[in-house]
Design a protein around this motif. Sequence first.
Motif, short mmCIF file in Angstrom:
data_model
loop_
_atom_site.label_atom_id
_atom_site.label_comp_id
_atom_site.label_asym_id
_atom_site.label_seq_id
_atom_site.Cartn_x
_atom_site.Cartn_y
_atom_site.Cartn_z
N ALA A 158 51.40 33.90 40.53
CA ALA A 158 50.12 33.29 40.14
C ALA A 158 48.98 33.89 40.95
O ALA A 158 47.90 34.17 40.41
N LEU A 159 49.24 34.12 42.23
CA LEU A 159 48.21 34.69 43.10
C LEU A 159 47.84 36.10 42.64
O LEU A 159 46.66 36.46 42.60
N LEU A 160 48.85 36.88 42.27
CA LEU A 160 48.58 38.23 41.79
C LEU A 160 47.76 38.19 40.50
O LEU A 160 46.79 38.94 40.34
N VAL A 161 48.13 37.28 39.59
CA VAL A 161 47.40 37.18 38.32
C VAL A 161 45.95 36.78 38.58
O VAL A 161 45.02 37.39 38.04
N VAL A 162 45.77 35.78 39.45
CA VAL A 162 44.41 35.32 39.73
C VAL A 162 43.59 36.44 40.37
O VAL A 162 42.43 36.67 40.00
N SER A 163 44.19 37.18 41.32
CA SER A 163 43.47 38.27 41.96
C SER A 163 43.07 39.33 40.93
O SER A 163 41.96 39.89 40.98
N LEU A 164 43.99 39.60 40.02
CA LEU A 164 43.73 40.60 38.99
C LEU A 164 42.58 40.16 38.09
O LEU A 164 41.69 40.95 37.76
N ILE A 165 42.60 38.87 37.72
CA ILE A 165 41.51 38.34 36.89
C ILE A 165 40.19 38.46 37.63
O ILE A 165 39.17 38.88 37.07
N GLN A 166 40.22 38.12 38.93
CA GLN A 166 38.98 38.22 39.71
C GLN A 166 38.47 39.66 39.73
O GLN A 166 37.27 39.90 39.60
N PHE A 167 39.41 40.58 39.88
CA PHE A 167 39.02 41.99 39.90
C PHE A 167 38.42 42.41 38.56
O PHE A 167 37.39 43.06 38.49
N ARG A 168 39.09 41.98 37.46
CA ARG A 168 38.61 42.29 36.12
C ARG A 168 37.20 41.77 35.91
O ARG A 168 36.32 42.47 35.41
N LEU A 169 37.02 40.49 36.30
CA LEU A 169 35.73 39.85 36.07
C LEU A 169 34.62 40.53 36.85
O LEU A 169 33.48 40.59 36.40
N MET A 170 34.95 41.04 38.03
CA MET A 170 33.90 41.60 38.87
C MET A 170 33.86 43.12 38.82
O MET A 170 33.07 43.73 39.53
N ARG A 171 34.70 43.72 37.97
CA ARG A 171 34.81 45.18 38.01
C ARG A 171 33.47 45.85 37.70
O ARG A 171 33.06 46.78 38.38
N ARG A 172 32.80 45.33 36.65
CA ARG A 172 31.54 45.94 36.26
C ARG A 172 30.53 45.86 37.41
O ARG A 172 29.91 46.86 37.78
N GLN A 173 30.42 44.65 38.00
CA GLN A 173 29.46 44.49 39.11
C GLN A 173 29.84 45.36 40.31
O GLN A 173 28.97 45.92 40.96
N LEU A 174 31.16 45.45 40.56
CA LEU A 174 31.61 46.26 41.69
C LEU A 174 31.21 47.71 41.48
O LEU A 174 30.78 48.40 42.40
N LYS A 175 31.35 48.18 40.22
CA LYS A 175 31.02 49.57 39.93
C LYS A 175 29.52 49.82 40.09
O LYS A 175 29.10 50.79 40.72
N GLU A 176 28.74 48.86 39.57
CA GLU A 176 27.29 49.00 39.70
C GLU A 176 26.87 49.00 41.16
O GLU A 176 26.03 49.79 41.58
N ALA A 177 27.51 48.11 41.92
CA ALA A 177 27.16 48.02 43.34
C ALA A 177 27.53 49.31 44.05
O ALA A 177 26.77 49.83 44.87
N ALA A 178 28.71 49.86 43.71
CA ALA A 178 29.13 51.10 44.35
C ALA A 178 28.11 52.20 44.08
O ALA A 178 27.80 52.99 44.97
N GLU A 179 27.54 52.20 42.85
CA GLU A 179 26.53 53.20 42.54
C GLU A 179 25.25 52.93 43.31
O GLU A 179 24.62 53.85 43.85
#
Lengths: 280, 297
Positions: B273-294
């Motif tokens: 469950a923890l892995l799934v939740v972490s993955l969902i969190q990553f998915r949800l924030m992926r776009r923002q993380l990419k923008e921030a990295a830029e």
Amino acid sequence: MAMKRLRVLGSYVLLMALAVTTLAPFVWMLFTSFHPPLSPIPTPDRLFAPREWAFGNYPYVLSFPELPVARFFLNSLVVTAAVVFVQLGICSLAAYGFARMTFRGRDTLFTVFLLTMMIPAVVMIVPLFLVVDKLGWLNTFPGLILPYPYLSTAFGTFLLRQFFLSLPRSLDEAARLDGASDLQIYWHVILPSAKPALATLAAFAFIWTWTEFYWPMLATSTVDMRTLEVGLSVFKDAYGATNWPLQMTAAVIVMAPALLFFLALQRYFVKGIVMTGVKG
Amino acid sequence: MSAERSNWRGYVFVAPATVYLLVFSLLPMAVAAYLSLHQWHLLRAEHPFVGLDNYAAALEDPFFRTAFWNTLVFAATSVPLGMAFALAVALLVDQRLRGIAVFRTLFYVPAVSSGVAISMVWIWIFMPQDGLINYALRLAGLAGDTDFLGDTRFALAAIVLMSLWIGLGPRMVIFLAGLQSVPPSLYEAAAIDGAGPWQRFRHITLPMLVPTTFFVLVTSTIGAFQLFTQVYIMTQGGPRRATDVVVYHIYKEAWHKFHIGSASAQSYLLFAALLVVSLIQFRLMRRQLKEAAEAWQ
């Protein structure tokens, strides 16, 4: 200007309110420990005015025969010192390997290290218990110290590696030209330059181990092997469930060493968090 | 990097930590997986293989489901609330004020305190009659006799409240580090363009804090999924399982009932469950993380 003054004032009001909220439970703990044993639970109006100041609670708890606090303290100290020592040793060696050396599979191995940080400790507890039992180490210091499942070796390695990477390579190159081996560079060049990072890891390892509850509770079965944290949970019932003054005396005795340690080393806690590099 | 070849001495340096992780993390993981496939009672000699029965039984067990649900509710409330609170306090202490360092240190103290000791104090805070909260409620002219930890409606919320208090310091420090690494020139440029404080917060601070936020989110979630000591000391999972969380449930399964096979299966379900939740969190924030990295480039 008036706006700015108002903002500063408002900030201090908020800060003070938060400080009171943070401190209130500790103040209550401390002053309750000065109430006579078995006196009614102190509400805020009674807290600072006990029937009498029962400073005798401290010697009483410290010499309570069924709960040898001095022994708990010694156990906590031995376990914590050993864990910190082991972690500093193996994490700094690995961090040097990951930060300064090239070998096949290095990055994969480092990723595996990082992934182990995701494993909830609860998954490992039952097997660790079986292994420690098989080795005949239950209720012994090796059993308490070695399998410290919570103390993340991976975290320590990561923290130190980040710091080692920030040290200029020219330091090692100069030593290497003088004919120093990797082990000598690690010992004479990197470690002395990395004292703040080592202190940070020591600070975290100390607090995590000192306040650890689940593993020492399982791994010990007799009173003389309990750590302070586990001993305190026994205190909770030893004097009767409602004897708040004595319970809080015990709580203060358990918390004091860790708090003093934290206040002495607090800048390293902040540093460590910054060092692990939240920007990746 | 200089032109080094693969150097076998590297293995020597990483060997102790690797062996340690193998023996004390990965080997236990493997043993737990093995146990989870057996009907394994700690005190019995026979350990019949049962395949995935332990997993199926856990998923069908209403009590395990309750514990799972409580864990999710605890994480879904304590993590966002704790993060918002910590960010607000980080903004507060990210000011050049006299004595600010004292406050920063002070807010960290609960996180380094004995979990058992502070759980005992919080029992008092939530007590009916003489507890701090009821005392304050009475001062305010309200009823003030609620048994917060003994009432199924409030018990889990009480532990959430306490977790905000405990978790403030570390989260605040991480946010503070994030805030202080935002280049001041960005704020200056925005101020020249006429952006107000809220607009600067919304369009500069928050986007630049995305990596920090993600880090706090993931580590806080891992912590929330492993809630144990407070429940053990304060409520023992009660009243009527209102605070029974997965790690406490597993603790009882293993050390009260001695069913270490099913306890292992349940701990794997928690891990999954923890892995799934972490993955969902990553998915949800992926776009923002990419923008921030830029943006950080």
